[in-house]
Write a protein that holds these residues in place. Structure first.
Motif, PDB file in Angstrom:
ATOM      1  N   GLU A 189     -22.179  18.662  30.543  1.00 20.87           N
ATOM      2  CA  GLU A 189     -21.749  20.050  30.736  1.00 20.87           C
ATOM      3  C   GLU A 189     -20.229  20.182  30.821  1.00 20.87           C
ATOM      4  N   ASN A 190     -19.544  19.063  30.955  1.00 18.57           N
ATOM      5  CA  ASN A 190     -18.077  19.075  31.030  1.00 18.57           C
ATOM      6  C   ASN A 190     -17.424  18.598  29.738  1.00 18.57           C
ATOM      7  N   LEU A 191     -18.161  18.626  28.627  1.00 19.71           N
ATOM      8  CA  LEU A 191     -17.648  18.179  27.341  1.00 19.71           C
ATOM      9  C   LEU A 191     -17.170  19.385  26.535  1.00 19.71           C
ATOM     10  N   PHE A 192     -15.879  19.391  26.164  1.00 22.82           N
ATOM     11  CA  PHE A 192     -15.269  20.551  25.512  1.00 22.82           C
ATOM     12  C   PHE A 192     -14.472  20.121  24.280  1.00 22.82           C
ATOM     13  N   ASP A 193     -14.265  21.082  23.376  1.00 21.50           N
ATOM     14  CA  ASP A 193     -13.361  20.861  22.250  1.00 21.50           C
ATOM     15  C   ASP A 193     -11.945  20.651  22.781  1.00 21.50           C
ATOM     16  N   CYS A 194     -11.198  19.783  22.134  1.00 19.96           N
ATOM     17  CA  CYS A 194      -9.828  19.530  22.582  1.00 19.96           C
ATOM     18  C   CYS A 194      -8.995  19.041  21.411  1.00 19.96           C
ATOM     19  N   ILE A 195      -7.683  19.073  21.601  1.00 21.23           N
ATOM     20  CA  ILE A 195      -6.732  18.599  20.599  1.00 21.23           C
ATOM     21  C   ILE A 195      -5.817  17.585  21.261  1.00 21.23           C
ATOM     22  N   LEU A 196      -5.737  16.391  20.697  1.00 18.32           N
ATOM     23  CA  LEU A 196      -4.847  15.360  21.240  1.00 18.32           C
ATOM     24  C   LEU A 196      -3.417  15.664  20.802  1.00 18.32           C
ATOM     25  N   THR A 197      -2.503  15.703  21.767  1.00 17.54           N
ATOM     26  CA  THR A 197      -1.121  16.067  21.441  1.00 17.54           C
ATOM     27  C   THR A 197      -0.115  14.981  21.781  1.00 17.54           C
ATOM     28  N   ASP A 198      -0.463  14.127  22.720  1.00 16.69           N
ATOM     29  CA  ASP A 198       0.499  13.079  23.113  1.00 16.69           C
ATOM     30  C   ASP A 198      -0.281  11.905  23.681  1.00 16.69           C
ATOM     31  N   ILE A 199       0.365  10.741  23.674  1.00 17.71           N
ATOM     32  CA  ILE A 199      -0.312   9.533  24.117  1.00 17.71           C
ATOM     33  C   ILE A 199       0.654   8.664  24.892  1.00 17.71           C
ATOM     34  N   GLN A 200       0.157   8.015  25.950  1.00 17.07           N
ATOM     35  CA  GLN A 200       0.954   7.093  26.748  1.00 17.07           C
ATOM     36  C   GLN A 200       0.148   5.821  26.955  1.00 17.07           C
ATOM     37  N   GLU A 201       0.758   4.697  26.645  1.00 15.31           N
ATOM     38  CA  GLU A 201       0.078   3.422  26.864  1.00 15.31           C
ATOM     39  C   GLU A 201       0.035   3.124  28.350  1.00 15.31           C
ATOM     40  N   THR A 202      -1.093   2.601  28.812  1.00 16.23           N
ATOM     41  CA  THR A 202      -1.256   2.286  30.222  1.00 16.23           C
ATOM     42  C   THR A 202      -2.033   0.988  30.349  1.00 16.23           C
ATOM     43  N   SER A 210      -4.796   0.133  27.761  1.00 12.52           N
ATOM     44  CA  SER A 210      -5.534   1.372  27.522  1.00 12.52           C
ATOM     45  C   SER A 210      -4.534   2.490  27.257  1.00 12.52           C
ATOM     46  N   TRP A 211      -5.030   3.729  27.139  1.00 10.88           N
ATOM     47  CA  TRP A 211      -4.158   4.835  26.792  1.00 10.88           C
ATOM     48  C   TRP A 211      -4.603   6.093  27.513  1.00 10.88           C
ATOM     49  N   ASN A 212      -3.629   6.864  27.939  1.00 13.96           N
ATOM     50  CA  ASN A 212      -3.860   8.201  28.485  1.00 13.96           C
ATOM     51  C   ASN A 212      -3.297   9.226  27.513  1.00 13.96           C
ATOM     52  N   TYR A 213      -3.903  10.400  27.490  1.00 17.64           N
ATOM     53  CA  TYR A 213      -3.526  11.423  26.519  1.00 17.64           C
ATOM     54  C   TYR A 213      -3.205  12.731  27.221  1.00 17.64           C
ATOM     55  N   THR A 214      -2.341  13.496  26.574  1.00 17.00           N
ATOM     56  CA  THR A 214      -2.191  14.911  26.910  1.00 17.00           C
ATOM     57  C   THR A 214      -2.955  15.683  25.843  1.00 17.00           C
ATOM     58  N   ILE A 215      -3.816  16.578  26.287  1.00 12.14           N
ATOM     59  CA  ILE A 215      -4.649  17.305  25.327  1.00 12.14           C
ATOM     60  C   ILE A 215      -4.473  18.818  25.533  1.00 12.14           C
ATOM     61  N   PHE A 216      -4.739  19.553  24.475  1.00 21.04           N
ATOM     62  CA  PHE A 216      -4.703  21.011  24.530  1.00 21.04           C
ATOM     63  C   PHE A 216      -6.137  21.510  24.549  1.00 21.04           C
ATOM     64  N   TRP A 217      -6.445  22.311  25.552  1.00 23.32           N
ATOM     65  CA  TRP A 217      -7.805  22.805  25.780  1.00 23.32           C
ATOM     66  C   TRP A 217      -7.776  24.319  25.665  1.00 23.32           C
ATOM     67  N   GLN A 218      -8.383  24.845  24.619  1.00 28.54           N
ATOM     68  CA  GLN A 218      -8.411  26.284  24.393  1.00 28.54           C
ATOM     69  C   GLN A 218      -9.718  26.844  24.946  1.00 28.54           C
ATOM     70  N   GLY A 219      -9.603  27.556  26.075  1.00 30.46           N
ATOM     71  CA  GLY A 219     -10.785  28.172  26.662  1.00 30.46           C
ATOM     72  C   GLY A 219     -11.077  29.526  26.046  1.00 30.46           C
ATOM     73  N   LYS A 220     -12.064  30.230  26.611  1.00 32.75           N
ATOM     74  CA  LYS A 220     -12.443  31.534  26.079  1.00 32.75           C
ATOM     75  C   LYS A 220     -11.346  32.573  26.268  1.00 32.75           C
TER      76      LYS A 220
END
Length: 296
Positions: A189-202, A210-220
């Motif tokens: 229920e917490n799975l949404f469309d998203c756009i990957l915009t940035d990445i940081q190695e961790t 591994s990697w962490n991302y900044t994503i863009f989440w367009q809600g209603k």
């Protein structure tokens, strides 16, 4: 049970049809409720067969009901019971098989022959989401959407909280949030469309890259930038209508109920339908000809 629509051209047949039981003289399809029965494969030399159960809860009086009555609300429940009975000694570890019937076997043989004859003209099989996700188990996902196979779409498991080290609203008036793992974040229920915009190695707690991302989440009604989204929270899924079960011309056929146990009665409602339809059409055409002659 389901009723097959006759006399019309379907757009496609669901994968569910392969797990249903049916008979060529009936438009009824029966979907077994027992999960194990769905794993019993076909064999021309089976070691088991299907029989109607003698259990007192088996509604054998339904054999005398025409299909429309079976669909009434009072009958919309599990009422029919079949059993898988051994017809020869079965050794420990041996696979249990049944005969799916001559209609199924003929349809399968025709399908295989047609498939093999068309191998040269078929395009490459598309990459599926499971394969694509496995490809990136130890490397970062690409940020450029044009690098994704066109039959896939990206999703993110998202539960978020306000940041404590930066403003919760950016200069464009968009929300900024941080990804959080509550133990329920990775639920569907917490799975949404998203756009990957940035990445940081961790690095994980086990010392793995591994990697962490900044994503863009367009809600209603508003958009949100979510930071620190881990690789495990990002998945590719097959776009609707593109998974293997939607492949054009995929094999679809019910498992045959043996003719000797299929009830003789109203369930056999397709026997001779084609002949009746031809006769009815001939009568209609004759009536139209008579009307034309009367008008002249």
């Amino acid at each position: 049970y389901f009723v097959r629509k006759s006399g019309s051209e379907p757009n496609g047949v669901q994968l569910l049809a392969n797990y249903c039981l049916g008979h060529p003289d009936s438009d009824l399809l029966f979907l077994p409720a027992g999960s194990i029965t769905s794993f019993i494969n076909h064999s021309p030399d089976p070691n088991a067969k299907l029989v109607w159960s003698d259990h007192p809860n088996n509604h054998k009086h339904w054999f005398d009901l025409p299909p429309p009555l079976l669909q009434e609300d009072g009958n919309r429940h599990l009422g029919l019971m079949m059993e898988v009975v051994a017809i020869k000694d079965i050794q420990e570890g041996e696979e249990i098989t049944i005969d799916y019937g001559p209609e199924w076997a003929e349809a399968w043989n025709e399908y295989v022959a047609e498939w093999e004859s068309s191998t040269q003209s078929r395009s490459a099989w598309p990459v599926r989401s499971l394969e694509y996700n496995n490809m990136f188990a130890d490397k970062p996902y690409p940020l450029d959407p044009t690098e994704y196979p066109e039959n896939l779409m990206i999703k993110c498991f998202l539960l978020v909280k306000k940041p404590t080290n930066e403003p919760p609203i950016n200069e464009a008036g968009e929300k900024v949030r941080h990804w959080t793992d509550t133990g329920k974040t990775m639920q569907s229920e917490n799975l949404f469309d998203c756009i990957l915009t940035d990445i940081q190695e961790t690095e994980t707690s086990e010392g793995l890259k591994s990697w962490n991302y900044t994503i863009f989440w367009q809600g209603k009604s508003e958009s949100t930038w979510v930071k620190h989204v881990p690789q495990k929270a990002i998945v590719f899924v097959d776009k609707p209508g593109t998974s293997d079960q939607h492949v054009a011309n995929a094999f679809r056929h019910y498992i045959g109920i043996p003719d000797e146990i299929f009830p003789d009665g109203p369930w056999r409602n397709l026997d001779g339908d084609d002949e009746d339809d031809d006769d009815e059409e001939s009568v209609d055409e004759a009536e139209e000809d008579d009307e034309e002659e009367d008008e002249d």
